[in-house]
Design a protein around this motif. Structure first.
Motif, PDB file in Angstrom:
ATOM      1  N   ARG A   1      46.186  39.536  46.175  1.00  0.00           N
ATOM      2  CA  ARG A   1      45.870  38.193  46.682  1.00  0.00           C
ATOM      3  C   ARG A   1      44.735  38.274  47.708  1.00  0.00           C
ATOM      4  O   ARG A   1      43.745  37.541  47.617  1.00  0.00           O
ATOM      5  CB  ARG A   1      47.102  37.552  47.304  1.00  0.00           C
ATOM      6  N   GLU A   2      44.859  39.168  48.666  1.00  0.00           N
ATOM      7  CA  GLU A   2      43.834  39.301  49.714  1.00  0.00           C
ATOM      8  C   GLU A   2      42.486  39.719  49.139  1.00  0.00           C
ATOM      9  O   GLU A   2      41.443  39.203  49.537  1.00  0.00           O
ATOM     10  CB  GLU A   2      44.295  40.299  50.767  1.00  0.00           C
TER      11      GLU A   2
ATOM     12  N   ASP B   1      36.904  38.448  47.671  1.00  0.00           N
ATOM     13  CA  ASP B   1      35.807  38.635  46.722  1.00  0.00           C
ATOM     14  C   ASP B   1      35.377  37.350  46.013  1.00  0.00           C
ATOM     15  O   ASP B   1      34.196  37.163  45.733  1.00  0.00           O
ATOM     16  CB  ASP B   1      36.180  39.673  45.667  1.00  0.00           C
ATOM     17  N   LEU B   2      36.332  36.494  45.683  1.00  0.00           N
ATOM     18  CA  LEU B   2      36.026  35.284  44.913  1.00  0.00           C
ATOM     19  C   LEU B   2      36.165  34.011  45.727  1.00  0.00           C
ATOM     20  O   LEU B   2      36.061  32.914  45.176  1.00  0.00           O
ATOM     21  CB  LEU B   2      36.929  35.208  43.674  1.00  0.00           C
TER      22      LEU B   2
ATOM     23  N   HIS C   1      44.685  31.083  45.538  1.00  0.00           N
ATOM     24  CA  HIS C   1      45.364  31.422  44.305  1.00  0.00           C
ATOM     25  C   HIS C   1      46.769  31.897  44.591  1.00  0.00           C
ATOM     26  O   HIS C   1      47.150  32.106  45.737  1.00  0.00           O
ATOM     27  CB  HIS C   1      44.619  32.502  43.520  1.00  0.00           C
ATOM     28  N   VAL C   2      47.497  32.073  43.538  1.00  0.00           N
ATOM     29  CA  VAL C   2      48.857  32.580  43.603  1.00  0.00           C
ATOM     30  C   VAL C   2      48.904  33.866  42.798  1.00  0.00           C
ATOM     31  O   VAL C   2      48.346  33.935  41.717  1.00  0.00           O
ATOM     32  CB  VAL C   2      49.844  31.551  42.993  1.00  0.00           C
ATOM     33  N   VAL C   3      49.545  34.882  43.328  1.00  0.00           N
ATOM     34  CA  VAL C   3      49.769  36.109  42.588  1.00  0.00           C
ATOM     35  C   VAL C   3      51.264  36.262  42.427  1.00  0.00           C
ATOM     36  O   VAL C   3      52.004  36.241  43.407  1.00  0.00           O
ATOM     37  CB  VAL C   3      49.208  37.344  43.324  1.00  0.00           C
ATOM     38  N   GLU C   4      51.719  36.370  41.219  1.00  0.00           N
ATOM     39  CA  GLU C   4      53.141  36.585  40.956  1.00  0.00           C
ATOM     40  C   GLU C   4      53.331  38.005  40.476  1.00  0.00           C
ATOM     41  O   GLU C   4      52.768  38.413  39.475  1.00  0.00           O
ATOM     42  CB  GLU C   4      53.635  35.605  39.894  1.00  0.00           C
TER      43      GLU C   4
ATOM     44  N   SER D   1      36.259  42.210  40.342  1.00  0.00           N
ATOM     45  CA  SER D   1      36.846  42.277  41.675  1.00  0.00           C
ATOM     46  C   SER D   1      37.931  43.343  41.758  1.00  0.00           C
ATOM     47  O   SER D   1      38.074  44.021  42.773  1.00  0.00           O
ATOM     48  CB  SER D   1      37.426  40.912  42.052  1.00  0.00           C
ATOM     49  N   LEU D   2      38.686  43.491  40.675  1.00  0.00           N
ATOM     50  CA  LEU D   2      39.816  44.425  40.659  1.00  0.00           C
ATOM     51  C   LEU D   2      39.522  45.686  39.841  1.00  0.00           C
ATOM     52  O   LEU D   2      40.442  46.342  39.351  1.00  0.00           O
ATOM     53  CB  LEU D   2      41.059  43.722  40.100  1.00  0.00           C
TER      54      LEU D   2
END
Length: 85
Positions: A9-10, A15-16, A20-23, A58-59
Motif C-alpha cells: 500500500r505504501e 509511486d503512483l 487504494h486498498v490492498v487486500e 512500481s512493484l
C-alpha cells in the motif's frame, strides 16, 4: 523479502500517488498472495494494459516474491462511480 499489505500500500501510494486498498489474501494459501485495488489520477486516459504495467513497474522488485497477484486499476472518477452503485 518480507511483504505485507501495508508495505505494498505504501509503495503504491508513493509511486503512483494512489489512494487504494490492498487486500492480503494469504490466509489459507500456500504462499504470499495479494488482491489490490489501485485508484490513481495517473491512470487518466490510459488503457487497462498500460495501467497494469504502471503497477507492475512500481512493484517490479516485489512481484518475483509474490505467489499470486490480482489487480484492479481505476481512475478517481471511475472509483466514485463504483461507490455510487
Amino acid at each position: 523479502m518480507e511483504l505485507s499489505a501495508d508495505y505494498l500500500r505504501e509503495k503504491l501510494q508513493r509511486d503512483l500517488e494512489a489512494e487504494h486498498v490492498v487486500e492480503d489474501t494469504t490466509p489459507g494459501r500456500c504462499a504470499t498472495s495479494f488482491r489490490v485495488l489501485v485508484v490513481s489520477a495517473k491512470f487518466e486516459g490510459k488503457p487497462l494494459l498500460h495501467r497494469h504495467r504502471l503497477v507492475n513497474a512500481s512493484l517490479s522488485e516485489e512481484l518475483p516474491h509474490i505467489h499470486a497477484f490480482e489487480q484492479k486499476t481505476l481512475t478517481p472518477d471511475q472509483w466514485a462511480r463504483e461507490q455510487q452503485k
